[in-house]
Design an enzyme around this catalytic site. Structure first.
Site, PDB file in Angstrom:
ATOM      1  N   ILE A  39      15.165  55.216  15.172  1.00 14.22           N
ATOM      2  CA  ILE A  39      15.382  54.413  16.384  1.00 14.22           C
ATOM      3  C   ILE A  39      14.077  53.841  16.941  1.00 14.22           C
ATOM      4  O   ILE A  39      14.062  53.223  17.988  1.00 14.22           O
ATOM      5  CB  ILE A  39      16.141  55.172  17.504  1.00 14.22           C
ATOM      6  N   GLU A  40      12.961  54.074  16.253  1.00 16.21           N
ATOM      7  CA  GLU A  40      11.723  53.439  16.689  1.00 16.21           C
ATOM      8  C   GLU A  40      11.378  52.341  15.671  1.00 16.21           C
ATOM      9  O   GLU A  40      11.945  51.278  15.718  1.00 16.21           O
ATOM     10  CB  GLU A  40      10.640  54.487  16.929  1.00 16.21           C
TER      11      GLU A  40
END
Ligand code: HEC
Length: 226
Positions: A39-40
Site C-alpha cells: 500500500i506504499e
C-alpha cells in the site's frame, strides 16, 4: 490509503526508533519496508536496480560514492543518508534555549512553564522533544484505537496501545495529530493529551499558552528539501 497517520521525515534521524510502533530500528530498515509495502510503493527492491541503472546520472553518482555502484544496500543507504540531512534546527525555541530571551513571546514562555509543570515533558523531551521512548496512549482514559501499537510487533499484552512518543518539532505544520489522525487541530491534540495522558483538567487559557509554546518549535527547512 494507509491506515496510520504518516509521520514527518523531518528530524526522523533523531528518533530512537522509526514508525509509530517502533518496528524499524533505523532509517534504512524503514526505507526498505516502504519500497516493498503493497500500500506504499508496492515495488521490489531488486527490480528497482535495473531501472536506476538505465540512468547515466545515477550510475555516475553511485559509482563515485560506492565501490559496487547501484545495489540494493546502496540504494537504501543513500536514502537513509539523505534523510539525515532533513533536520530543522534554529526554531525560535532553540534560539531561546541558547540564550536569546526575546526569541519567543511571553505567552509561549508561560506555555513552556506549563509544559514542564503539568508533566508534558515527562514524555516529550530530548533533542526532538519526543521520539526517544515508548508510552501508552490512554493512561487515564481509554484511547479506543483499532491500532495496537507495540503489541503489533511484540505480541506482549502489556504493549497494547503503547506507541513511540512522537517528536513535537514542527508540530504546528503536521496536522492531523495522533497515530490515527483523530485530532484535527493542535488545540484538540493538547486537550486529548491533558485528559488521556495526564488525567488533568486545564483552563482554556492554559491550553492556549501550551499551543503558543508548541508553535515556537517550527525550525528552518533545509535547502536540500526545498
Ligand atoms: C505519559 C506520556 C505522555 C505525556 C505526559 C504527554 N504525551 Fe503527548 N503524546 C504521547 C504519546 C504516546 C503520543 C502518541 C499518541 C498516539 O498514539 O497517537 C503523544 C502525542 C502528542 C501529540 C501529537 C503528535 C503527533 O505527531 O500527532 C501532541 C501535540 C502532544 N502529544 C503534546 C503533548 C502535550 C502538550 C502534553 C502535555 C499537556 C503531552 N503531550 C503529554 C505521550 C505523552
Amino acid at each position: 490509503m494507509g491506515d496510520i497517520n504518516t509521520p514527518t521525515v523531518y528530524n526522523s534521524f533523531y528518533n530512537f526508533r522509526q514508525t509509530w510502533n517502533g518496528r524499524n530500528r533505523d532509517l534504512a530498515s524503514q526505507a526498505f519496508g516502504v519500497i516493498e509495502n503493497p500500500i506504499e510503493m508496492g515495488d521490489d527492491v531488486n527490480l528497482i536496480i535495473p531501472k536506476l541503472q538505465k540512468h547515466r546520472e545515477y550510475n555516475k553518482e553511485f559509482n563515485s560514492i560506492y565501490k559496487d555502484g547501484i545495489s540494493k544496500d546502496n540504494i537504501i543507504d543513500a536514502i537513509a543518508e539523505f534523510e539525515k540531512a532533513l533536520i530543522t534546527p534554529n526554531s525560535p525555541f532553540d534560539k531561546f534555549l541558547r540564550g536569546d530571551k526575546d526569541a519567543i513571546s511571553s505567552r509561549a514562555k508561560d506555555g513552556y512553564a506549563l509544559f514542564k509543570s503539568k508533566g508534558c515533558i515527562l514524555c516529550h523531551h530530548g533533542i526532538n522533544i519526543g521520539g526517544n521512548l515508548y508510552n501508552r496512549f490512554g493512561i487515564y482514559e481509554e484511547s479506543n484505537s483499532s491500532r495496537l501499537g507495540r503489541y503489533e510487533v511484540t505480541k506482549n499484552e502489556d504493549d497494547k496501545f503503547v506507541f513511540k512518543v512522537p517528536s513535537l518539532r514542527n508540530i504546528e505544520l503536521t496536522s492531523p495529530y495522533m497515530h490515527d489522525g483523530r485530532a484535527k487541530t493542535l488545540r484538540e491534540a493538547v486537550e486529548i493529551m491533558t485528559e488521556y495522558q495526564l488525567g488533568r483538567y486545564m483552563r482554556e487559557g492554559e491550553i492556549d499558552d501550551i499551543v503558543e509554546f508548541l508553535k515556537t518549535l517550527n525550525g528552518k527547512i533545509p535547502k536540500i528539501a526545498r
